[in-house]
Design a protein around this motif. Structure first.
Motif, PDB file in Angstrom:
ATOM      1  N   PRO A 247      -5.046   4.435  -3.959  1.00 54.53           N
ATOM      2  CA  PRO A 247      -4.012   4.190  -2.945  1.00 54.53           C
ATOM      3  C   PRO A 247      -4.177   4.941  -1.636  1.00 54.53           C
ATOM      4  CG  PRO A 247      -3.034   4.537  -5.110  1.00 54.53           C
ATOM      5  CD  PRO A 247      -4.482   4.878  -5.244  1.00 54.53           C
ATOM      6  N   ASN A 251      -6.399   6.023   4.288  1.00 55.58           N
ATOM      7  CA  ASN A 251      -5.221   6.544   4.972  1.00 55.58           C
ATOM      8  C   ASN A 251      -5.623   7.461   6.117  1.00 55.58           C
ATOM      9  OD1 ASN A 251      -2.894   8.828   5.131  1.00 55.58           O
ATOM     10  ND2 ASN A 251      -2.031   6.852   4.512  1.00 55.58           N
ATOM     11  N   GLU A 417      -5.022   2.723 -10.222  1.00 58.35           N
ATOM     12  CA  GLU A 417      -3.613   2.320 -10.194  1.00 58.35           C
ATOM     13  C   GLU A 417      -2.914   2.811 -11.450  1.00 58.35           C
ATOM     14  OE1 GLU A 417      -0.822  -1.545  -9.096  1.00 58.35           O
ATOM     15  OE2 GLU A 417      -2.976  -1.798  -9.428  1.00 58.35           O
ATOM     16  N   ASP A 459       1.648   2.442  -4.571  1.00 55.60           N
ATOM     17  CA  ASP A 459       2.183   2.690  -3.243  1.00 55.60           C
ATOM     18  C   ASP A 459       3.629   3.171  -3.270  1.00 55.60           C
ATOM     19  OD1 ASP A 459      -0.178   1.939  -1.992  1.00 55.60           O
ATOM     20  OD2 ASP A 459       0.364  -0.182  -1.986  1.00 55.60           O
ATOM     21  N   LYS A 460       4.165   3.425  -4.440  1.00 57.21           N
ATOM     22  CA  LYS A 460       5.553   3.866  -4.567  1.00 57.21           C
ATOM     23  C   LYS A 460       5.610   5.379  -4.776  1.00 57.21           C
ATOM     24  CE  LYS A 460       9.705   3.470  -7.462  1.00 57.21           C
ATOM     25  NZ  LYS A 460      10.606   3.433  -6.315  1.00 57.21           N
ATOM     26  N   SER A 461       6.300   6.080  -3.888  1.00 54.66           N
ATOM     27  CA  SER A 461       6.498   7.514  -4.017  1.00 54.66           C
ATOM     28  C   SER A 461       7.840   7.782  -4.687  1.00 54.66           C
ATOM     29  CB  SER A 461       6.492   8.175  -2.637  1.00 54.66           C
ATOM     30  OG  SER A 461       6.943   9.516  -2.713  1.00 54.66           O
ATOM     31  N   THR A 467       5.486   9.833   1.704  1.00 58.92           N
ATOM     32  CA  THR A 467       4.905   8.541   1.363  1.00 58.92           C
ATOM     33  C   THR A 467       3.988   8.706   0.154  1.00 58.92           C
ATOM     34  OG1 THR A 467       2.942   8.845   2.743  1.00 58.92           O
ATOM     35  CG2 THR A 467       4.918   7.912   3.811  1.00 58.92           C
ATOM     36  N   ALA A 468       3.578   7.582  -0.417  1.00 56.59           N
ATOM     37  CA  ALA A 468       2.668   7.642  -1.559  1.00 56.59           C
ATOM     38  C   ALA A 468       1.373   8.349  -1.180  1.00 56.59           C
ATOM     39  CB  ALA A 468       2.387   6.237  -2.079  1.00 56.59           C
ATOM     40  N   ALA A 469       0.823   8.029  -0.015  1.00 57.11           N
ATOM     41  CA  ALA A 469      -0.425   8.669   0.412  1.00 57.11           C
ATOM     42  C   ALA A 469      -0.231  10.166   0.600  1.00 57.11           C
ATOM     43  CB  ALA A 469      -0.932   8.030   1.701  1.00 57.11           C
TER      44      ALA A 469
END
Length: 686
Positions: A247, A251, A417, A459-461, A467-469
């Protein structure tokens, strides 16, 4: 010969201020004098002794299960210990007696040798400078070159694992954690004055090696293959092209001037522990990467809190190798994002020397220790990881999709993932009974319950304000925010193939105060460390709750603040600073130490964790002067034990002209991987 459970595998085990049992040289070159710096974790997370809950019902944890394809056919029994007054229940919960271990323990000593039990033999498999690639030159200490080192076995050796090539051959993977230039070069005076060739040799001596090995005399000895094509042999260095996946790949936090898309990092640094995957690849863990950078104070203001949380210091850290003199990416004033490109789990295919190593961002970024894999009950891949610093955390990753045996194209995406968790522990005793002395509470055990707290999934925090990143790049900060439990240097984590329990080596933490003591870290000024066992609900690695206990609190057995699973302490070996752990096929726990503070050299130990011998810890070997014990690795046929002897001779004041050790060849000390076997071909320990 292989079990893909990672290091818990059946495969086939100066003047700068410093603390602990290591020399100042080790502190300087290995971790940049981390213990001399302020503790990076300044959050006010509750030490879990501050919150007392009921422990999980132990008897609810006792269902037998299976570990899936990784240990197919092995029955699993919950490994939660019984109360002190329930010896019969303890045996039942640990699956009955383990196989007998019979050898005369090696006594504590300070010999400049690899000391092993009577009746055993040992030999060196591969050492620093040995040719890896077919066109590599022979090692010449006084005439080293960067080109030669890039083709030769790197400096130091930590995590080791095997991949079979039939019955009598195998591939050996070895991490090269760090370099000690003061022992590598005559007259070395520091990174600022080092020659360009010395710096380039240091870059090439990091990383890892794949070498082909073959059986020697009898079933237990292994030796380096030195002739023929050796088509799998490979060196991975600090300059090897790699790629990001998962993910966070691409970034902005991972982009640099030389890699504007943020997908092509270069090299890996300070690779310590690791693991393997069910599809036959290595997972190698970047640990103390922070020490390689300069000018951490010159990054943009918004980035400084994150730099500090990862212990990247201002200016030029002491002992810095000055890689920035050769590659300016190590100067954060010029390339402030470069540090974000280290601190990952790196996947490497040992069977394809042309493959590109992959930094798996879904597994988070911190000072990684371990990457031990297993399968959940429903077939998802699970990875256990520690963050090796004082007051840091324990993590687990669970893939979204299931592992499918033989379906490589599918399986190789499993690490991209899934959900990354951090552990939160709770003790089951009143806080007043945990006073920092190491005295057990009134129930006779340090134990309790815990939960895996989600941080990010794809992608979900799950962390407010991140954020997820950001969670994946600044995982320590995310774990701070959710109130994870601060631990005493979580290092290796391995899953017992017989009981299913997950064992964590907690090496030490002399900074913990009595007020900060909790039931999982019960001693103030904890200089000897301890081992923690996690048993997840229903014996399922995919579960979000668990029970835990401390089967081993290390130190001198005569010290009342030590605990050997209730075994008679007059019959056990002293142990200090557990670092790496492994299991043999009978489920016995093997422990390697680093930084022994009992006035003896480091060593390797074995301890049954079930049956009447549970807690009977015995020393199997000691390593030479100045060395750390790494590995261990016990072969599946239990005929061989591999040990990585890291930094022999790393003693204050030692130089090539005045070496503190002459192991293994009688001249300059050379880090090496050795193998130990029984002289009569018996199984190890029998």
């Amino acid at each position: 010969m292989a079990n893909p459970n990672g290091r818990g595998r059946l495969l086939p085990l100066l003047s700068t201020p410093h603390k602990g049992g290591r020399s100042a040289l080790t502190c300087q070159f290995r971790c940049g004098n981390a213990c001399a710096h302020d503790v990076a974790n300044t959050t006010e997370n509750a030490y879990f002794g501050d919150v007392v809950k009921e422990a999980l019902s132990r008897r609810g944890m006792l269902r037998a299960g299976a570990l899936g394809a990784l240990v197919a056919g092995a029955g699993v029994v919950g490994a939660v210990p019984a109360l002190a007054d329930e010896p019969e229940a303890a045996d039942a919960r640990h699956g009955g007696d383990s196989a007998d271990i019979r050898f005369t323990p090696v006594p504590p000593n300070k010999d400049d040798a690899l000391r092993i039990p009577d009746g055993y033999q040992s030999s060196v498999v591969v050492r620093w400078g040995d040719p890896v690639l077919p066109d590599a030159p022979d090692f010449d200490f006084d005439n080293q070159t960067p080109d030669a080192q890039a083709k030769q076995f790197g400096y130091n050796c930590d995590y080791v694992t095997l991949f079979p090539l039939g019955r009598d051959r195998a591939l050996l993977w070895v991490n090269h954690e760090y370099t000690d230039e003061s022992l590598m070069f005559r007259g070395y005076t520091g990174g600022a004055e080092a020659t360009e060739d010395q710096i380039k040799i240091g870059l090439a001596a990091h990383g890892g090696s794949v070498v082909e090995i073959e059986r020697g005399r009898g079933a237990g000895e292994w030796k380096l293959v030195t002739s023929g094509r050796r088509r799998y042999n490979r060196r991975v260095t600090a300059q090897t092209p790699m790629r990001f996946s998962g993910p966070a790949a691409g970034n902005a936090l991972l982009r640099t001037a030389s890699d504007p898309k943020g997908v092509k990092p270069v090299g890996m640094l300070n690779n310590c522990s690791g693991g393997t995957t069910p599809w036959g690849t290595v997972l190698t863990a970047e640990e103390n990467f922070d020490q390689y950078f300069v000018n951490g104070d010159k990054v943009p203001e918004a980035q400084k809190p994150f730099i500090t949380r990862y212990t990247i210091t201002t200016g030029t850290p002491s002992g810095n190798r000055r890689f920035d003199r050769i590659e300016e990416r190590f100067d954060l004033a010029k390339h402030p994002q470069e540090a974000n490109r280290f601190g990952w789990i790196v996947e490497i295919d040992p069977f394809d020397p042309d493959s590109t190593p992959i930094k798996r961002t879904a597994l988070g970024r911190f000072k990684h220790e371990a990457a031990t894999t297993t399968l959940s009950r429903d077939g998802r891949l699970v990875v256990y990881m520690g963050d090796d610093s004082r007051f840091e955390y324990i993590y687990k990753f669970v893939s979204k999709d299931r592992y499918i045996s033989g379906f490589d194209r599918h399986n190789r995406d499993l690490l991209d993932e899934g959900t990354l968790y951090v552990a939160k522990f709770t003790g089951d005793s009143p806080k007043t009974e945990i006073d920092g002395s190491g005295k057990p509470p009134s129930d006779g055990l340090f134990d309790g319950s815990g939960e895996w707290v989600p941080l990010v999934s794809g992608d979900k925090s799950y962390v407010d304000g991140m954020t997820a990143a950001e969670v994946l790049v600044y995982t320590r900060v995310a774990a701070d925010k959710v109130g994870a439990t601060k631990m005493d240097r979580p290092e290796d984590m391995e899953r017992n193939p017989v009981t299913g329990g997950v064992y964590v080596a907690l090496t030490n933490n002399t900074n913990r105060t009595a007020a900060q003591a909790d039931e999982a870290n019960p001693r103030a000024a904890n200089k000897h460390g301890h081992v923690l066992e996690i048993v997840e609900r229903r014996d399922d690695a995919g579960e979000k709750t668990f029970a835990w206990s401390l089967p081993l609190v290390c130190g001198d057995p005569n010290d009342p603040a030590t605990y050997f699973a209730g075994y008679d302490k007059t019959k056990v070996s002293p142990i200090s600073c557990p670092d790496n752990v492994a299991f043999d096929r009978d489920g016995n726990l093997w422990i390697a130490t680093d930084g022994n503070q009992l006035d003896s050299h480091d060593g390797m130990f074995v301890m049954p964790v079930r049956g009447k011998e549970r807690g009977h810890l015995r020393q199997f070997l000691t390593v030479p002067t100045g060395a750390e014990t790494c590995g261990p690795l016990v072969t599946e046929d239990q005929r061989s034990v591999f040990v990585a002897v890291q930094h022999p001779g790393e003693i204050d004041g030692a130089t090539p002209d005045n070496p503190a050790s002459r192991w293994p060849d009688g001249d300059q000390p050379r880090p090496a991987v050795a193998v130990v076997w029984h002289g009569k071909g018996k199984q190890i320990g029998a």
